[in-house]
Design a protein around this motif. Structure first.
Motif, PDB file in Angstrom:
ATOM      1  N   GLU A 220     -13.330  -5.907   2.441  1.00 60.32           N
ATOM      2  CA  GLU A 220     -13.713  -5.259   1.184  1.00 60.32           C
ATOM      3  C   GLU A 220     -12.938  -3.952   1.002  1.00 60.32           C
ATOM      4  O   GLU A 220     -12.428  -3.655  -0.086  1.00 60.32           O
ATOM      5  N   GLU A 221     -12.828  -3.173   2.069  1.00 60.18           N
ATOM      6  CA  GLU A 221     -12.071  -1.917   2.026  1.00 60.18           C
ATOM      7  C   GLU A 221     -10.597  -2.189   1.727  1.00 60.18           C
ATOM      8  O   GLU A 221      -9.988  -1.519   0.891  1.00 60.18           O
ATOM      9  N   LEU A 222     -10.027  -3.181   2.400  1.00 59.16           N
ATOM     10  CA  LEU A 222      -8.634  -3.527   2.174  1.00 59.16           C
ATOM     11  C   LEU A 222      -8.410  -3.987   0.735  1.00 59.16           C
ATOM     12  O   LEU A 222      -7.431  -3.601   0.091  1.00 59.16           O
ATOM     13  N   THR A 223      -9.306  -4.779   0.211  1.00 61.70           N
ATOM     14  CA  THR A 223      -9.199  -5.241  -1.176  1.00 61.70           C
ATOM     15  C   THR A 223      -9.264  -4.064  -2.139  1.00 61.70           C
ATOM     16  O   THR A 223      -8.485  -3.994  -3.097  1.00 61.70           O
ATOM     17  N   ASN A 224     -10.157  -3.129  -1.891  1.00 62.40           N
ATOM     18  CA  ASN A 224     -10.248  -1.936  -2.745  1.00 62.40           C
ATOM     19  C   ASN A 224      -8.956  -1.125  -2.714  1.00 62.40           C
ATOM     20  O   ASN A 224      -8.515  -0.599  -3.736  1.00 62.40           O
ATOM     21  N   ILE A 225      -8.360  -1.020  -1.535  1.00 63.62           N
ATOM     22  CA  ILE A 225      -7.117  -0.259  -1.403  1.00 63.62           C
ATOM     23  C   ILE A 225      -5.987  -0.958  -2.147  1.00 63.62           C
ATOM     24  O   ILE A 225      -5.257  -0.344  -2.914  1.00 63.62           O
ATOM     25  N   VAL A 226      -5.840  -2.255  -1.933  1.00 66.22           N
ATOM     26  CA  VAL A 226      -4.751  -3.001  -2.562  1.00 66.22           C
ATOM     27  C   VAL A 226      -4.939  -3.091  -4.078  1.00 66.22           C
ATOM     28  O   VAL A 226      -3.965  -3.053  -4.833  1.00 66.22           O
ATOM     29  N   ASP A 227      -6.177  -3.173  -4.539  1.00 66.77           N
ATOM     30  CA  ASP A 227      -6.440  -3.236  -5.981  1.00 66.77           C
ATOM     31  C   ASP A 227      -6.397  -1.865  -6.648  1.00 66.77           C
ATOM     32  O   ASP A 227      -6.718  -1.743  -7.822  1.00 66.77           O
ATOM     33  N   HIS A 228      -6.018  -0.843  -5.882  1.00 67.42           N
ATOM     34  CA  HIS A 228      -5.869   0.526  -6.369  1.00 67.42           C
ATOM     35  C   HIS A 228      -7.189   1.090  -6.885  1.00 67.42           C
ATOM     36  O   HIS A 228      -7.228   1.813  -7.885  1.00 67.42           O
ATOM     37  N   ALA A 229      -8.271   0.764  -6.203  1.00 66.87           N
ATOM     38  CA  ALA A 229      -9.582   1.295  -6.559  1.00 66.87           C
ATOM     39  C   ALA A 229      -9.834   2.641  -5.891  1.00 66.87           C
ATOM     40  O   ALA A 229     -10.865   3.258  -6.114  1.00 66.87           O
TER      41      ALA A 229
ATOM     42  N   HIS B 127       5.284   7.282   1.435  1.00 66.62           N
ATOM     43  CA  HIS B 127       6.492   7.381   2.259  1.00 66.62           C
ATOM     44  C   HIS B 127       6.742   8.794   2.770  1.00 66.62           C
ATOM     45  O   HIS B 127       7.331   8.959   3.839  1.00 66.62           O
ATOM     46  N   ASP B 128       6.275   9.800   2.046  1.00 69.99           N
ATOM     47  CA  ASP B 128       6.517  11.181   2.463  1.00 69.99           C
ATOM     48  C   ASP B 128       5.478  11.686   3.471  1.00 69.99           C
ATOM     49  O   ASP B 128       5.690  12.729   4.085  1.00 69.99           O
ATOM     50  N   VAL B 129       4.379  10.969   3.668  1.00 72.53           N
ATOM     51  CA  VAL B 129       3.333  11.450   4.577  1.00 72.53           C
ATOM     52  C   VAL B 129       3.064  10.539   5.762  1.00 72.53           C
ATOM     53  O   VAL B 129       2.429  10.970   6.729  1.00 72.53           O
ATOM     54  N   ALA B 130       3.522   9.283   5.717  1.00 73.04           N
ATOM     55  CA  ALA B 130       3.240   8.357   6.818  1.00 73.04           C
ATOM     56  C   ALA B 130       4.267   7.237   6.835  1.00 73.04           C
ATOM     57  O   ALA B 130       4.949   6.980   5.848  1.00 73.04           O
ATOM     58  N   THR B 131       4.329   6.577   7.983  1.00 72.51           N
ATOM     59  CA  THR B 131       5.168   5.390   8.116  1.00 72.51           C
ATOM     60  C   THR B 131       4.259   4.173   8.237  1.00 72.51           C
ATOM     61  O   THR B 131       3.059   4.301   8.508  1.00 72.51           O
ATOM     62  N   ILE B 132       4.838   3.009   8.063  1.00 76.03           N
ATOM     63  CA  ILE B 132       4.065   1.777   8.218  1.00 76.03           C
ATOM     64  C   ILE B 132       3.539   1.678   9.643  1.00 76.03           C
ATOM     65  O   ILE B 132       2.408   1.255   9.865  1.00 76.03           O
ATOM     66  N   SER B 133       4.334   2.105  10.594  1.00 77.90           N
ATOM     67  CA  SER B 133       3.903   2.070  11.999  1.00 77.90           C
ATOM     68  C   SER B 133       2.667   2.944  12.232  1.00 77.90           C
ATOM     69  O   SER B 133       1.743   2.550  12.952  1.00 77.90           O
TER      70      SER B 133
ATOM     71  N   VAL C 215       0.847  -1.205   0.000  1.00 76.09           N
ATOM     72  CA  VAL C 215       0.000   0.000   0.000  1.00 76.09           C
ATOM     73  C   VAL C 215       0.876   1.247   0.000  1.00 76.09           C
ATOM     74  O   VAL C 215       0.594   2.218  -0.719  1.00 76.09           O
ATOM     75  N   MET C 216       1.957   1.221   0.778  1.00 75.38           N
ATOM     76  CA  MET C 216       2.885   2.359   0.805  1.00 75.38           C
ATOM     77  C   MET C 216       3.471   2.611  -0.581  1.00 75.38           C
ATOM     78  O   MET C 216       3.615   3.761  -0.995  1.00 75.38           O
ATOM     79  N   GLU C 217       3.788   1.536  -1.288  1.00 76.48           N
ATOM     80  CA  GLU C 217       4.358   1.668  -2.636  1.00 76.48           C
ATOM     81  C   GLU C 217       3.309   2.117  -3.650  1.00 76.48           C
ATOM     82  O   GLU C 217       3.562   3.000  -4.461  1.00 76.48           O
ATOM     83  N   ILE C 218       2.132   1.506  -3.616  1.00 77.61           N
ATOM     84  CA  ILE C 218       1.084   1.819  -4.590  1.00 77.61           C
ATOM     85  C   ILE C 218       0.703   3.292  -4.532  1.00 77.61           C
ATOM     86  O   ILE C 218       0.572   3.959  -5.556  1.00 77.61           O
TER      87      ILE C 218
END
Length: 133
Positions: A83-92, A46-52, A39-42
């Motif tokens: 469903e939300e996570l899938t939408n995020i990962v699928d770049h929807a 990296h400039d606005v948040a960290t994984i933590s 998600v960070m890559e898609i």
């Protein structure tokens, strides 16, 4: 959860007990955290948040519903979360959606108004505050 984040989410049978719903919640949290590097890559976050920070946001979203004691309701919330996570990962979603919902959050937008609206009228202050809730 037994389903991958990419692709169609499989509808699982209802949890038989609170313990099973709790286990599914932890599995969803782990799956969401495993998806954070991609998600960070898609979304180039990296400039606005960290994984933590994103992991903490996911944890806060899950803890908002800690008071729920009906396994069927928990299953429904987990389905919506997947469903939300899938939408995020699928770049929807677009980058500004992710930043607004999960990086800045509603509280951050209201806090940012402090110094900017010093010269604004009371009407505008109330208007801005009401639109962020």
């Amino acid at each position: 959860m037994a389903s991958s984040v990419r692709g169609t989410a499989r509808v699982l049978p209802n949890s038989a007990s609170m313990e099973e719903a709790r286990k599914r919640t932890f599995e969803f949290f782990k799956e969401a955290c495993r998806a954070l590097p991609s998600v960070m890559e898609i979304y180039n976050l990296h400039d606005v948040a960290t994984i933590s920070q994103l992991r903490s946001t996911i944890s806060q979203e899950i803890r908002k519903n800690a008071h729920i004691s009906n396994p069927k309701v928990i299953d429904m919330l987990l389905f919506k979360g997947m469903e939300e996570l899938t939408n995020i990962v699928d770049h929807a979603k677009q980058r500004h959606h992710i930043i607004g919902q999960y990086v800045v959050g509603r509280e951050g937008l209201v806090q940012d108004l402090g110094k900017k609206d010093e010269g604004s009228s009371d009407f505008l202050k109330k208007f801005y505050a009401s639109n962020y809730f």
